[in-house]
Design a protein around this motif. Sequence first.
Motif, PDB file in Angstrom:
ATOM      1  N   ALA A  42       0.825  -1.213   0.000  1.00  0.00           N
ATOM      2  CA  ALA A  42       0.000   0.000   0.000  1.00  0.00           C
ATOM      3  C   ALA A  42       0.861   1.265   0.000  1.00  0.00           C
ATOM      4  N   GLU A  43       2.047   1.168   0.579  1.00  0.00           N
ATOM      5  CA  GLU A  43       2.965   2.306   0.589  1.00  0.00           C
ATOM      6  C   GLU A  43       3.751   2.420  -0.715  1.00  0.00           C
ATOM      7  N   GLY A  44       3.540   1.466  -1.634  1.00  0.00           N
ATOM      8  CA  GLY A  44       4.185   1.524  -2.938  1.00  0.00           C
ATOM      9  C   GLY A  44       5.570   0.897  -2.988  1.00  0.00           C
ATOM     10  N   TYR A  45       5.868   0.015  -2.043  1.00  0.00           N
ATOM     11  CA  TYR A  45       7.180  -0.625  -1.990  1.00  0.00           C
ATOM     12  C   TYR A  45       7.045  -2.135  -2.178  1.00  0.00           C
ATOM     13  N   THR A  46       8.148  -2.768  -2.514  1.00  0.00           N
ATOM     14  CA  THR A  46       8.181  -4.221  -2.626  1.00  0.00           C
ATOM     15  C   THR A  46       9.046  -4.845  -1.532  1.00  0.00           C
ATOM     16  N   LYS A  47       9.863  -4.023  -0.859  1.00  0.00           N
ATOM     17  CA  LYS A  47      10.739  -4.492   0.212  1.00  0.00           C
ATOM     18  C   LYS A  47      10.689  -3.508   1.363  1.00  0.00           C
ATOM     19  N   ALA A  48      11.001  -4.011   2.558  1.00  0.00           N
ATOM     20  CA  ALA A  48      11.025  -3.143   3.729  1.00  0.00           C
ATOM     21  C   ALA A  48      11.867  -3.757   4.831  1.00  0.00           C
ATOM     22  N   THR A  49      12.336  -2.911   5.702  1.00  0.00           N
ATOM     23  CA  THR A  49      12.935  -3.345   6.954  1.00  0.00           C
ATOM     24  C   THR A  49      11.834  -3.231   7.990  1.00  0.00           C
ATOM     25  N   VAL A  50      11.467  -4.346   8.592  1.00  0.00           N
ATOM     26  CA  VAL A  50      10.356  -4.367   9.538  1.00  0.00           C
ATOM     27  C   VAL A  50      10.918  -4.551  10.947  1.00  0.00           C
ATOM     28  N   ILE A  51      10.536  -3.646  11.813  1.00  0.00           N
ATOM     29  CA  ILE A  51      10.993  -3.670  13.209  1.00  0.00           C
ATOM     30  C   ILE A  51       9.767  -3.710  14.093  1.00  0.00           C
ATOM     31  N   GLY A  52       9.801  -4.532  15.123  1.00  0.00           N
ATOM     32  CA  GLY A  52       8.671  -4.612  16.026  1.00  0.00           C
ATOM     33  C   GLY A  52       9.118  -4.745  17.464  1.00  0.00           C
ATOM     34  N   HIS A  53       8.216  -4.395  18.354  1.00  0.00           N
ATOM     35  CA  HIS A  53       8.460  -4.507  19.790  1.00  0.00           C
ATOM     36  C   HIS A  53       7.370  -5.382  20.399  1.00  0.00           C
ATOM     37  N   ASP A  54       7.734  -6.212  21.339  1.00  0.00           N
ATOM     38  CA  ASP A  54       6.788  -7.063  22.031  1.00  0.00           C
ATOM     39  C   ASP A  54       6.124  -8.014  21.020  1.00  0.00           C
ATOM     40  N   TRP A  55       4.811  -8.011  20.909  1.00  0.00           N
ATOM     41  CA  TRP A  55       4.134  -8.896  19.954  1.00  0.00           C
ATOM     42  C   TRP A  55       4.519  -8.544  18.525  1.00  0.00           C
ATOM     43  N   GLY A  56       4.784  -7.280  18.276  1.00  0.00           N
ATOM     44  CA  GLY A  56       5.219  -6.851  16.947  1.00  0.00           C
ATOM     45  C   GLY A  56       6.556  -7.450  16.557  1.00  0.00           C
ATOM     46  N   ALA A  57       7.413  -7.726  17.532  1.00  0.00           N
ATOM     47  CA  ALA A  57       8.705  -8.357  17.239  1.00  0.00           C
ATOM     48  C   ALA A  57       8.502  -9.767  16.691  1.00  0.00           C
ATOM     49  N   ALA A  58       7.564 -10.497  17.268  1.00  0.00           N
ATOM     50  CA  ALA A  58       7.259 -11.844  16.769  1.00  0.00           C
ATOM     51  C   ALA A  58       6.735 -11.769  15.338  1.00  0.00           C
ATOM     52  N   GLN A  59       5.928 -10.760  15.053  1.00  0.00           N
ATOM     53  CA  GLN A  59       5.415 -10.585  13.700  1.00  0.00           C
ATOM     54  C   GLN A  59       6.543 -10.205  12.739  1.00  0.00           C
ATOM     55  N   ALA A  60       7.445  -9.334  13.172  1.00  0.00           N
ATOM     56  CA  ALA A  60       8.570  -8.922  12.329  1.00  0.00           C
ATOM     57  C   ALA A  60       9.472 -10.118  12.002  1.00  0.00           C
ATOM     58  N   TRP A  61       9.755 -10.961  12.987  1.00  0.00           N
ATOM     59  CA  TRP A  61      10.583 -12.147  12.746  1.00  0.00           C
ATOM     60  C   TRP A  61       9.888 -13.097  11.779  1.00  0.00           C
ATOM     61  N   ASN A  62       8.620 -13.316  11.972  1.00  0.00           N
ATOM     62  CA  ASN A  62       7.888 -14.208  11.068  1.00  0.00           C
ATOM     63  C   ASN A  62       7.835 -13.643   9.660  1.00  0.00           C
ATOM     64  N   PHE A  63       7.716 -12.331   9.531  1.00  0.00           N
ATOM     65  CA  PHE A  63       7.770 -11.691   8.218  1.00  0.00           C
ATOM     66  C   PHE A  63       9.123 -11.972   7.566  1.00  0.00           C
ATOM     67  N   ALA A  64      10.206 -11.758   8.305  1.00  0.00           N
ATOM     68  CA  ALA A  64      11.552 -11.954   7.761  1.00  0.00           C
ATOM     69  C   ALA A  64      11.773 -13.402   7.315  1.00  0.00           C
ATOM     70  N   PHE A  65      11.278 -14.348   8.093  1.00  0.00           N
ATOM     71  CA  PHE A  65      11.451 -15.759   7.746  1.00  0.00           C
ATOM     72  C   PHE A  65      10.587 -16.196   6.566  1.00  0.00           C
ATOM     73  N   SER A  66       9.371 -15.684   6.496  1.00  0.00           N
ATOM     74  CA  SER A  66       8.434 -16.178   5.484  1.00  0.00           C
ATOM     75  C   SER A  66       8.398 -15.353   4.203  1.00  0.00           C
ATOM     76  N   HIS A  67       8.954 -14.154   4.226  1.00  0.00           N
ATOM     77  CA  HIS A  67       8.939 -13.286   3.044  1.00  0.00           C
ATOM     78  C   HIS A  67      10.337 -12.713   2.814  1.00  0.00           C
TER      79      HIS A  67
END
Length: 74
Positions: A42-67
Amino acid sequence: MNDAYRTVAMDTRGYNLSGQPVGVANYAMPKLVEDIVAVIKAEGYTKATVIGHDWGAAQAWNFAFSHQRCSNGW
């Protein structure tokens, strides 16, 4: 930060003013990760650096592993 970077703070599904779908299955990690991918697109990108804290950290790690093709690394 400078003009080469963009920061987006997600309102994770089920929290604050975001959508609150009914049913536990709607909060499974794959769905949460797909929300991250949708925001990147939606932001018009195909790649990103995703950083999360607490529950967001688990989501960021899963994003990195799966995408890995969408992730700028870790």
